[in-house]
Write an enzyme that holds these catalytic residues in place. Sequence first.
Site, PDB file in Angstrom:
ATOM      1  CD  GLU A 110      13.354  -1.163  -5.135  1.00  0.00           C
ATOM      2  OE1 GLU A 110      14.217  -0.325  -5.088  1.00  0.00           O
ATOM      3  OE2 GLU A 110      12.006  -0.973  -4.648  1.00  0.00           O
TER       4      GLU A 110
ATOM      5  CB  CYS B  33       9.462  -8.451   0.771  1.00  0.00           C
ATOM      6  SG  CYS B  33       7.994  -7.750  -0.083  1.00  0.00           S
TER       7      CYS B  33
ATOM      8  CB  CYS C 219       2.343  -4.302 -11.124  1.00  0.00           C
ATOM      9  SG  CYS C 219       0.877  -5.465 -10.858  1.00  0.00           S
TER      10      CYS C 219
ATOM     11  CB  CYS D   3      -3.386  -0.786  -6.908  1.00  0.00           C
ATOM     12  SG  CYS D   3      -3.763  -2.316  -7.259  1.00  0.00           S
TER      13      CYS D   3
ATOM     14  CB  CYS E 248       0.804   0.217  -5.860  1.00  0.00           C
ATOM     15  SG  CYS E 248       2.225  -1.074  -5.908  1.00  0.00           S
TER      16      CYS E 248
ATOM     17  CB  CYS F  70       3.685  -2.283   1.801  1.00  0.00           C
ATOM     18  SG  CYS F  70       3.822  -3.743   2.923  1.00  0.00           S
TER      19      CYS F  70
HETATM   20  N1  SAH Z   1       0.656  -7.429  -6.597  1.00  0.00           N
HETATM   21  C1  SAH Z   1       0.402  -8.285  -5.250  1.00  0.00           C
HETATM   22  C2  SAH Z   1       1.560  -8.135  -4.389  1.00  0.00           C
HETATM   23  C3  SAH Z   1       2.554  -7.027  -4.116  1.00  0.00           C
HETATM   24  S1  SAH Z   1       1.869  -5.592  -3.537  1.00  0.00           S
HETATM   25  C4  SAH Z   1      -0.597  -7.447  -4.334  1.00  0.00           C
HETATM   26  O1  SAH Z   1      -1.443  -6.571  -4.662  1.00  0.00           O
HETATM   27  O2  SAH Z   1      -1.034  -7.976  -3.503  1.00  0.00           O
HETATM   28  C5  SAH Z   1       2.224  -5.958  -1.824  1.00  0.00           C
HETATM   29  C6  SAH Z   1       1.306  -5.201  -0.869  1.00  0.00           C
HETATM   30  O3  SAH Z   1       1.535  -4.046  -0.764  1.00  0.00           O
HETATM   31  C7  SAH Z   1      -0.184  -5.341  -1.250  1.00  0.00           C
HETATM   32  O4  SAH Z   1      -1.174  -5.628  -0.374  1.00  0.00           O
HETATM   33  C8  SAH Z   1      -0.086  -3.719  -1.897  1.00  0.00           C
HETATM   34  O5  SAH Z   1      -1.772  -3.335  -2.054  1.00  0.00           O
HETATM   35  C9  SAH Z   1       0.268  -3.102  -0.811  1.00  0.00           C
HETATM   36  N2  SAH Z   1       0.545  -1.698  -1.263  1.00  0.00           N
HETATM   37  C10 SAH Z   1       0.852  -1.208  -2.403  1.00  0.00           C
HETATM   38  N3  SAH Z   1       1.155   0.070  -2.416  1.00  0.00           N
HETATM   39  C11 SAH Z   1       1.176   0.468  -1.109  1.00  0.00           C
HETATM   40  C12 SAH Z   1       1.243   1.629  -0.378  1.00  0.00           C
HETATM   41  N4  SAH Z   1       1.692   2.819  -0.920  1.00  0.00           N
HETATM   42  N5  SAH Z   1       1.356   1.531   0.869  1.00  0.00           N
HETATM   43  C13 SAH Z   1       1.227   0.291   1.844  1.00  0.00           C
HETATM   44  N6  SAH Z   1       0.926  -0.528   1.055  1.00  0.00           N
HETATM   45  C14 SAH Z   1       0.753  -0.704  -0.318  1.00  0.00           C
HETATM   46 FE1  SF4 Z   2       0.566  -4.414  -8.820  1.00  0.00          FE
HETATM   47 FE2  SF4 Z   2       0.808  -2.782  -6.693  1.00  0.00          FE
HETATM   48 FE3  SF4 Z   2      -1.580  -3.384  -7.430  1.00  0.00          FE
HETATM   49 FE4  SF4 Z   2       0.056  -5.199  -6.130  1.00  0.00          FE
HETATM   50  S1  SF4 Z   2      -0.585  -3.159  -5.345  1.00  0.00           S
HETATM   51  S2  SF4 Z   2      -1.467  -5.661  -7.895  1.00  0.00           S
HETATM   52  S3  SF4 Z   2       2.082  -4.566  -7.227  1.00  0.00           S
HETATM   53  S4  SF4 Z   2      -0.126  -2.222  -8.746  1.00  0.00           S
END
Ligand code: SAH
Ligand code: SF4
Length: 368
Positions: A91, A104, A111, A115, A118, A343
Site C-alpha cells: 500500500e 507514505c 515485515c 511489533c 502493527c 499508520c
Molecule cells: N518499519 C518502520 C516504518 C513503517 S511503520 C517503523 O516501524 O518505523 C510506520 C509507523 O507506524 C511507525 O512509527 C509504527 O510504529 C507506526 N505504527 C505501527 N502500527 C501502528 C498502529 N496500529 N497505530 C499507530 N501507529 C502505528
Molecule cells: Fe515492521 Fe510494523 Fe514494526 Fe514498522 S511498526 S518495524 S512495519 S512491524
Amino acid sequence: MTVNLLDFDALALERYFASIGEKPFRARQVLRWIHQRGAGAFETMTDIARELRAKLAVSACIAPPVIVGDETAADGTRKWLVKVDGANSVETVFIPEGGRGTLCVSSQAGCTLDCAFCATGKQGFNRNLTTAEIIGQLWMARNALNATAPRAALQRSSPVTNVGMKGLGEPLLTLANVIPALKLMLDDNAWGLSRRRVTVSTSGVIPGMDRLRDECPVALALSLHAPNDELRNQLVPVNRKYPIRELVKACNRYLEKAPRDFVTMEYVMLEGVNDRDEHARELVELATRVRSKFNLIPFNPIPQAQFRRSGPERIRAFGGILRRAGLTVTTRKTRGDGIAAACGQLAGDVRDRTRRSGRVTTLTEISA
Ligand code: SAH
Ligand code: SF4
C-alpha cells in the site's frame, strides 16, 4: 531480458547508457523524462533521437507497480493497493495537508519485525521491494494524482512534496534497494526533494542507521513507543537486539550528518500500556541524551491486537509533561479513517512466508 529503468539511480543509469554506447547526458535526459514528466514509454520522449528511442525500446522498459486498488477518504487521503508480483500487493498513501502532499511509501512486502501493535508486522513477510517498486510508488502516485487533478493544479510540478518511508516494512533492512530510491528522490534530475522532506522511519535497526548516515542521510524518525527496555522489548521486539542505550548513541551518530538537528521520536499511545505520567517523565530523561521531537500517534486499532487507543485527555496530559520540560510535541491527526490508511493499519496483500499471520497479541502478553 529487458532492464527496468526505474531500478536505476542517476549513476546506475549513466553506467547502463555507457554499456549501450550512449553518453551520460542522454541518461540524464531520460532520467528527467521518467521522473519529472512521468513518461512510461520511450516513444513519448520527443527530444531523444529516434534511433536511441528504438534501441531503448528493445533493451529496456519503464515498469512501475500496477494499481489494483484506489480509495479516497473523506479527508482527501488517498490509498492505493499496488501489485508487485503474483503473490504480493503493498500500500501507498497520499496525505494532502495545506500546500503539502506527503506520500507514505512501502519498502517491503510485509515485515519481519512483528511489533505488537502493527498490522503489517502481524501479516508476516514475503520479500524486500526492489528499487523500481519503491520509486515506482512515487511515479505511480504522481501520475494518478495528476490524472484526477484540476487543470490549475497540473501547472505545479508534483503534488508529492514530502516522502515518508512509513508504509509496509522496515526500510533499514533493505537499504541496498532503498538507498538508490532515496537518491532518486533527492536528485535534481529526478524528484529534486530536499533531504529534510524525505524521512526514513525505523524501528531502530542500528547498522542500517549508520549506513544511511554515511550513504544518504535524510530526516530520521525513530519508532520509539516505550521509554525503557523492559516495555520496548515487548512492543518492538527488535529492541532485544538493539536496546535503547545503543539506539541513543546511534541517533547521536546519525545527527552528526543529518539534515535536521533532531530525531523525531514516534510514540504510539496505547491505553494503560505506555501512556502513564511516569513513562512521560522517563522520556524527558531520555531526551536529555539525544535531541528529540516527539510525535504522539493515537493507536489505530487493528483486528490482530487487543490494544486500545489512549483517550484525548490522557494524550493531552502526557504531551503536557513533555512540553513543560521544554520538548516539542505534536500529536498526529488520524488521517484516512474509513479506508484503513492510517499508520500501522497498512497491510496490503502479502503471502506470508514466516507463518506468523493469524497470531493475535493480547494485553496480558504485554503486561506479563
Ligand atoms: N518499519 C518502520 C516504518 C513503517 S511503520 C517503523 O516501524 O518505523 C510506520 C509507523 O507506524 C511507525 O512509527 C509504527 O510504529 C507506526 N505504527 C505501527 N502500527 C501502528 C498502529 N496500529 N497505530 C499507530 N501507529 C502505528
Ligand atoms: Fe515492521 Fe510494523 Fe514494526 Fe514498522 S511498526 S518495524 S512495519 S512491524
